[in-house]
Design a protein around this motif. Structure first.
Motif, short mmCIF file in Angstrom:
data_model
loop_
_atom_site.label_atom_id
_atom_site.label_comp_id
_atom_site.label_asym_id
_atom_site.label_seq_id
_atom_site.Cartn_x
_atom_site.Cartn_y
_atom_site.Cartn_z
N PRO A 228 45.30 39.99 49.04
CA PRO A 228 44.01 40.45 49.57
C PRO A 228 42.82 39.97 48.75
O PRO A 228 41.71 39.84 49.27
CB PRO A 228 44.13 41.98 49.54
N ARG A 229 43.05 39.68 47.48
CA ARG A 229 41.95 39.17 46.65
C ARG A 229 41.55 37.77 47.09
O ARG A 229 40.35 37.44 47.14
CB ARG A 229 42.38 39.19 45.18
N ILE A 230 42.54 36.95 47.42
CA ILE A 230 42.26 35.60 47.91
C ILE A 230 41.69 35.65 49.32
O ILE A 230 40.78 34.89 49.68
CB ILE A 230 43.54 34.73 47.87
N VAL B 89 36.65 39.80 43.56
CA VAL B 89 38.00 40.08 43.07
C VAL B 89 38.01 41.40 42.29
O VAL B 89 38.94 42.22 42.42
CB VAL B 89 38.51 38.92 42.19
N LEU B 90 36.97 41.62 41.51
CA LEU B 90 36.86 42.86 40.73
C LEU B 90 36.75 44.07 41.66
O LEU B 90 37.38 45.11 41.43
CB LEU B 90 35.63 42.78 39.82
N ILE B 91 35.98 43.94 42.74
CA ILE B 91 35.82 45.03 43.69
C ILE B 91 37.14 45.33 44.40
O ILE B 91 37.50 46.49 44.61
CB ILE B 91 34.72 44.67 44.72
N VAL B 92 37.86 44.27 44.74
CA VAL B 92 39.11 44.45 45.49
C VAL B 92 40.21 45.07 44.63
O VAL B 92 40.91 45.98 45.06
CB VAL B 92 39.58 43.09 46.06
N ASP B 93 40.34 44.61 43.37
CA ASP B 93 41.52 45.01 42.60
C ASP B 93 41.24 45.32 41.13
O ASP B 93 42.16 45.34 40.32
CB ASP B 93 42.60 43.92 42.70
N GLY B 94 40.00 45.55 40.77
CA GLY B 94 39.69 45.97 39.41
C GLY B 94 39.88 44.88 38.37
O GLY B 94 40.04 43.69 38.69
N TRP B 95 39.89 45.29 37.11
CA TRP B 95 39.93 44.33 36.00
C TRP B 95 41.26 43.60 35.94
O TRP B 95 41.31 42.42 35.59
CB TRP B 95 39.65 45.05 34.68
N ARG B 96 42.36 44.28 36.27
CA ARG B 96 43.65 43.59 36.25
C ARG B 96 43.67 42.49 37.30
O ARG B 96 44.17 41.38 37.05
CB ARG B 96 44.78 44.59 36.52
N GLY B 97 43.11 42.78 38.48
CA GLY B 97 43.03 41.77 39.52
C GLY B 97 42.19 40.59 39.10
O GLY B 97 42.50 39.43 39.41
N THR C 1 43.45 36.67 38.94
CA THR C 1 42.96 35.71 39.94
C THR C 1 41.60 35.12 39.59
O THR C 1 40.89 34.63 40.46
CB THR C 1 42.88 36.38 41.33
N TRP C 2 41.25 35.12 38.30
CA TRP C 2 39.94 34.59 37.94
C TRP C 2 39.87 33.07 38.15
O TRP C 2 38.79 32.53 38.43
CB TRP C 2 39.57 34.95 36.50
#
Length: 536
Positions: A112-114, A209-217, A221-222
């Motif tokens: 979902p992040r991508i 990406v941060l909004i979707v899955d936080g710092w781990r996300g 996916t950075w």
């Protein structure tokens, strides 16, 4: 004749504080009191009208007429675009082809992040390039919800993503308007905006990406997020500086999605807990099933048609033909003169019957109905159902645009602008705020440039800054006000079927808007001083 007065209360600061009450009323009623958006909009309109008559001395008849013009603009072209864009979506849902499209995007990546990067940032950027005026937020939101995103998260992602492309949206309309109202060369303002908003483009995918899955996300996916932002920003910079402002976002959006697809890590399956945390019930569905190639083509057809029709519409001979169907006339019962003695542009009204995004989207929808083999009766029924679904959104947008026009025509907006323009040495830092405020009120970077572009040039000359820089900063700062404009909030809520939750959405996106605005203020201040080498 009504002549606008900059300081009707004797003090510019006090007059500006009072002039800001209508917008403050709407934002407080939405964010704190949690009223429904159409109610907050109507109350804000009443406050603006009372101030226009009692404080700024605008005749009652002209106040009512100005509000009517704003409401008309809210209906056409703004809601005309949104209604037809959502109507196409309903046609694809009715025929099952939106599920095919959803599965197609899911096969690119089940992460979902991508998906947020591809749909909200890249595909949304392409829709902004071609249509603008709420269509990118509406279409991106419904696509993300269809992929399984929680409605509120889909709306937030779509709103935050709709930033970097806005200044060159609708085939470069905001910067073209800025050049027209300031008298500055289009190449100059396009080049400078193209050295400001690409910096946002690098940051925004990381934020998504941060909004979707936080710092781990973000840690996971950075690389694809940064690659997407760099590709988008680089092409936007190159096109706006060396090719054409009108093509900047089209090339940038296509470059962004190509860059994501070329990053190997973007193709890896997401952790199960990511999908479970981000997505709703449809997260359990599989995207492994095969669809017929013809069905896949039909699923993409509406969006390919939109791209093709808008691109053809920008060809000089076609554009000239479409423009010939524009009706321009003096708006009845309006005779407003600016403090400088010149009639304001609001005295006239332009009705582009053919060369407007909504009409072109309507054409794409009619062809879509033929391609998807939807009966004429069902096509018309879906259009009517779309209008019914958006009835409160339509009321909200018309009331907020009526509020904006009353503020503009009565001189309230100009009073606020002049206060900020008098900031002297701090003007470079504050100039993006003026554009941000204008877009927050009107929902349009084009309108904010028309309102404050010339004012920025005048203030720059008085304070000893580059007029080109501050005029461009108006547009670049304005893009960050779009996510908190009441009409855009309403569009996002309507698309996500979150009617009445505009206040909740405002509280969630306001920190992102203010944070990114601060970044843009620092960029412009730096370009006005020690980073002046960044300017052409």
């Amino acid at each position: 004749m009504f002549v606008q007065e900059l300081a009707p209360l004797g003090s510019l600061a006090l007059s500006a504080l009072v002039a800001a009450l209508p917008l403050a009323t709407v934002l407080v009623l939405l964010g704190a009191v949690r009223l429904k958006a159409h109610v907050a909009g109507l109350i804000g309109l009443l406050v603006a009208a009372v101030l226009a008559v009692v404080v700024f001395g605008m005749p009652i008849g002209q106040t009512i007429s100005g509000a009517a013009q704003g409401a008309a603009f809210g209906l056409f072209p703004i809601m005309w675009i949104v209604v037809n864009a959502l109507w196409i979506y309903r046609l694809t849902v009715r025929t099952g082809h939106f599920d095919v499209l959803r599965r197609s995007f899911g096969r690119i990546s089940d992460d979902p992040r991508i998906q947020a990067l591809i749909i909200a940032f890249c595909f949304g950027g392409l829709m902004e390039a071609l249509a603008g005026f709420g269509a990118p937020v509406a279409i991106s939101t419904v696509m993300l919800v269809a992929l399984g995103f929680a409605p509120v998260k889909a709306a937030i992602v779509a709103l935050v993503a709709n930033t970097a492309p806005v200044a060159f949206g609708a085939m470069g309309t905001p910067v073209v308007t800025l050049a027209q109202v300031t008298g500055l060369p289009l190449e100059s303002v396009s080049s400078i905006v193209g050295r400001q908003t690409p910096l946002l483009a690098v940051v925004v995918p990381l934020l998504l990406v941060l909004i979707v899955d936080g710092w781990r996300g973000l840690r996971e996916t950075w690389i694809p997020a940064l690659t997407c932002g760099l590709a988008f920003g680089l092409v936007q910079f190159l096109a706006s500086n060396f090719v054409s402002a009108q093509l900047a976002d089209i090339g940038a959006a296509l470059a962004g999605v190509a860059a994501v697809m070329l990053v190997p890590s973007a193709r890896k399956p997401a952790r199960a807990e990511v999908r479970a945390a981000v997505l709703t019930g449809s997260a359990t569905e599989t995207f492994d099933g095969k669809d017929e190639r013809a069905d896949v083509v039909k699923a993409y057809a509406p969006y390919l048609l939109i791209i093709a029709i808008f691109s053809i519409g920008q060809l000089p001979p076609v554009k000239k033909l479409l423009d010939s169907a524009t009706w321009k006339f003096d708006w009845p019962f309006l005779d407003v003169v600016a403090p400088t003695g010149k009639p304001v542009s609001g005295n006239t009204f332009s009705l582009p019957l053919l060369n407007t995004g909504g009409t072109l989207v309507l054409l794409a929808g009619l062809i879509t109905a033929v391609v998807l083999k939807v009966k004429l009766k069902d096509t018309a029924r879906e259009w009517g159902a779309t209008v019914h679904e958006l009835r409160f959104a339509i009321l909200t947008v018309t009331s907020v645009l009526a509020l904006a026009y009353v503020m503009n025509l009565s001189g309230q907006t100009t009073t606020i602008g002049n206060l900020i323009a008098g900031a002297g040495g701090a003007l470079a830092f504050l100039s993006p705020i003026l554009g941000w405020f204008g877009v927050a009120v009107t929902g349009s970077d084009t309108s904010a440039n028309a309102l404050f572009g010339a004012l920025q040039v005048t203030a720059a000359n008085q304070a000893g800054f580059s007029p080109d820089l501050l005029a461009s900063a108006n547009s670049s700062g304005g893009v960050l006000g779009k996510m908190i404009s009441p009409q855009n909030l309403t569009i996002a809520c309507a698309a996500a079927q979150m009617n009445g939750q505009e206040g909740n959405l405002l509280r969630k996106v306001l920190p992102w808007s203010i944070g990114l605005l601060l970044v843009m203020c620092l960029i412009v201040a730096a370009q006005a001083s020690f980073l002046s080498g960044m300017l052409p």
